[in-house]
Write a protein that holds these residues in place. Structure first.
Motif, PDB file in Angstrom:
ATOM      1  N   ILE A 170       0.848  -1.191   0.000  1.00  0.00           N
ATOM      2  CA  ILE A 170       0.000   0.000   0.000  1.00  0.00           C
ATOM      3  C   ILE A 170       0.885   1.243   0.000  1.00  0.00           C
ATOM      4  CG2 ILE A 170      -1.801   1.272   1.247  1.00  0.00           C
ATOM      5  CD1 ILE A 170      -2.458  -1.448   2.643  1.00  0.00           C
ATOM      6  N   ASP A 171       0.603   2.160  -0.906  1.00  0.00           N
ATOM      7  CA  ASP A 171       1.285   3.452  -0.920  1.00  0.00           C
ATOM      8  C   ASP A 171       0.701   4.309   0.201  1.00  0.00           C
ATOM      9  OD1 ASP A 171       2.964   5.560  -2.343  1.00  0.00           O
ATOM     10  OD2 ASP A 171       0.972   6.492  -2.386  1.00  0.00           O
ATOM     11  N   ARG A 172       1.513   4.707   1.154  1.00  0.00           N
ATOM     12  CA  ARG A 172       0.998   5.394   2.340  1.00  0.00           C
ATOM     13  C   ARG A 172       0.345   6.742   2.033  1.00  0.00           C
ATOM     14  NH1 ARG A 172       5.450   5.863   6.591  1.00  0.00           N
ATOM     15  NH2 ARG A 172       3.743   6.799   7.763  1.00  0.00           N
ATOM     16  N   PRO A 173       0.975   7.630   1.231  1.00  0.00           N
ATOM     17  CA  PRO A 173       0.351   8.942   0.995  1.00  0.00           C
ATOM     18  C   PRO A 173      -1.028   8.862   0.336  1.00  0.00           C
ATOM     19  CG  PRO A 173       2.669   8.996   0.371  1.00  0.00           C
ATOM     20  CD  PRO A 173       2.333   7.557   0.633  1.00  0.00           C
ATOM     21  N   SER A 174      -1.197   7.947  -0.615  1.00  0.00           N
ATOM     22  CA  SER A 174      -2.470   7.888  -1.348  1.00  0.00           C
ATOM     23  C   SER A 174      -3.427   6.828  -0.810  1.00  0.00           C
ATOM     24  CB  SER A 174      -2.201   7.595  -2.832  1.00  0.00           C
ATOM     25  OG  SER A 174      -1.641   6.303  -2.995  1.00  0.00           O
ATOM     26  N   ARG A 175      -2.957   5.954   0.086  1.00  0.00           N
ATOM     27  CA  ARG A 175      -3.715   4.817   0.609  1.00  0.00           C
ATOM     28  C   ARG A 175      -4.118   3.848  -0.510  1.00  0.00           C
ATOM     29  NH1 ARG A 175      -7.607   8.366   2.493  1.00  0.00           N
ATOM     30  NH2 ARG A 175      -9.222   6.865   1.877  1.00  0.00           N
ATOM     31  N   SER A 176      -3.390   3.857  -1.612  1.00  0.00           N
ATOM     32  CA  SER A 176      -3.737   3.025  -2.760  1.00  0.00           C
ATOM     33  C   SER A 176      -2.889   1.755  -2.782  1.00  0.00           C
ATOM     34  CB  SER A 176      -3.524   3.821  -4.057  1.00  0.00           C
ATOM     35  OG  SER A 176      -3.800   3.031  -5.184  1.00  0.00           O
TER      36      SER A 176
END
Length: 335
Positions: A170-176
């Motif tokens: 999971i990409d932390r800044p985008s929650r994606s």
């Protein structure tokens, strides 16, 4: 022989020391074999679907070109794939097997992908790093101990997951979710609710509140985009940019003294595959009633709609004609 055995046969052409060196430095290892390897920026500019133009081989001249990927290890898979082509070209039996496949080009690319995966992440390396039960930290350890990318490491960890579960990044800044490797239940198949690439994780989920260096192991949930949820046991770690998580149907890490079993909704749609948009894709759903081909999950086309998309009406007689055969909008009969 099976695909796995042909893969092993191809890799066995390389010596043990060469395979060991390849794990840590693919490009220099290929160069040590007398093959020229060069980065070409124009390949990056002409990529299609994220991977079709990442690399190209001129095997008779001993040259491999690849698209450079700053800050990523994607190029390592590309050059490993091209080395796969080189290994196939040096074994007549493998070439015969490929040529006898119904879709030989698909078989060749699939075989070279499998060779690349095995070269970058050999089974003995995976076995030496991945624990039983698997843990999220295994992804980072496998990434650190090889030249493979994080998604490739996640796929390797998923191959050791027993029972229903998934490995996600999971990409932390985008929650994606940038990577998701789902392992279906060996008997019941795919659940209706599972993490998929591109999904944005629920803002209320405990995973997205992890800070760099945090780890957790607990019972939690996963929510679909239509607000349905199912329970999962989760083991996760976080670094500065990403969250790595293992989701499991079973309590692999002994979170609860007496785990409570719950009914899970299962997806009963058919499983299949389709070659479209430049690659072979696994799909779930129902095939077109006319051409019997599954719809591509990327463009939405089956064989029927894909062929129709390449046709236009002649401006004079209104006959459907392949676009490239029209001259100033007219078919060959009216031009």
């Amino acid at each position: 022989m099976t695909l796995e055995r042909w893969t092993t046969r191809a890799i066995d052409q390389l010596s043990g020391p060469t395979r060991e060196a390849f794990v840590l430095d693919p490009i220099e290892t290929i160069r040590s074999m007398g093959i020229s390897v060069r980065a070409v920026d124009s390949l990056a500019e002409s990529r299609q679907d994220g991977g079709m133009c990442d690399g190209v081989s001129y095997l008779s001249d001993g040259v491999v070109l690849y698209a450079p990927t700053d800050g990523s290890r994607r190029e390592n898979f590309t050059v490993a794939h091209e080395l796969g082509h080189w290994l196939v070209e040096h074994d007549d039996a493998i070439l015969d097997w490929v040529a006898n496949r119904d879709e030989s080009s698909v078989a060749l690319e699939t075989l070279c992908d499998r060779i690349a995966q095995r070269l970058l992440l050999p089974d003995d390396l995976i076995d030496s790093i991945v624990s039983n039960p698997v843990r999220a930290q295994n992804i980072l350890d496998l990434y650190a101990g090889s030249a493979a990318s994080r998604p490739a490491a996640a796929i390797a960890v998923a191959s050791r997951l027993k029972g229903l579960g998934a490995i996600v990044i999971i990409d932390r800044p985008s929650r994606s979710i940038t990577s998701s490797s789902v392992v279906p239940d060996p008997e019941l198949g795919w659940p209706k609710i599972y993490p998929w690439r591109g999904q944005q994780v629920d803002a209320a989920h405990t995973l997205v509140h992890m800070n760099s260096g945090d780890s957790l192991t607990r019972r939690s949930f996963w929510r679909s985009s239509w607000d349905k949820r199912e329970d999962f046991y989760i083991d996760a770690v976080a670094d500065d940019r990403r969250i790595y998580a293992v989701l499991a149907d079973a309590d692999l890490w002994k979170v609860e003294p007496m785990p409570v079993l719950t009914d899970r909704a299962w997806d009963t749609r058919l499983e299949g595959s389709v070659f479209c948009c430049g690659m072979q894709r696994a799909v779930r759903g129902y095939p077109c009633s006319k051409c019997q081909q599954y719809f591509c999950p990327k463009c939405g086309n089956c064989r029927c709609t894909r062929e129709r998309a390449d046709e236009e009406l002649c401006i004079t007689c209104n006959t459907l004609t392949r676009s490239h055969l029209l001259v100033n909008g007219q078919c060959e009969m009216c031009a």
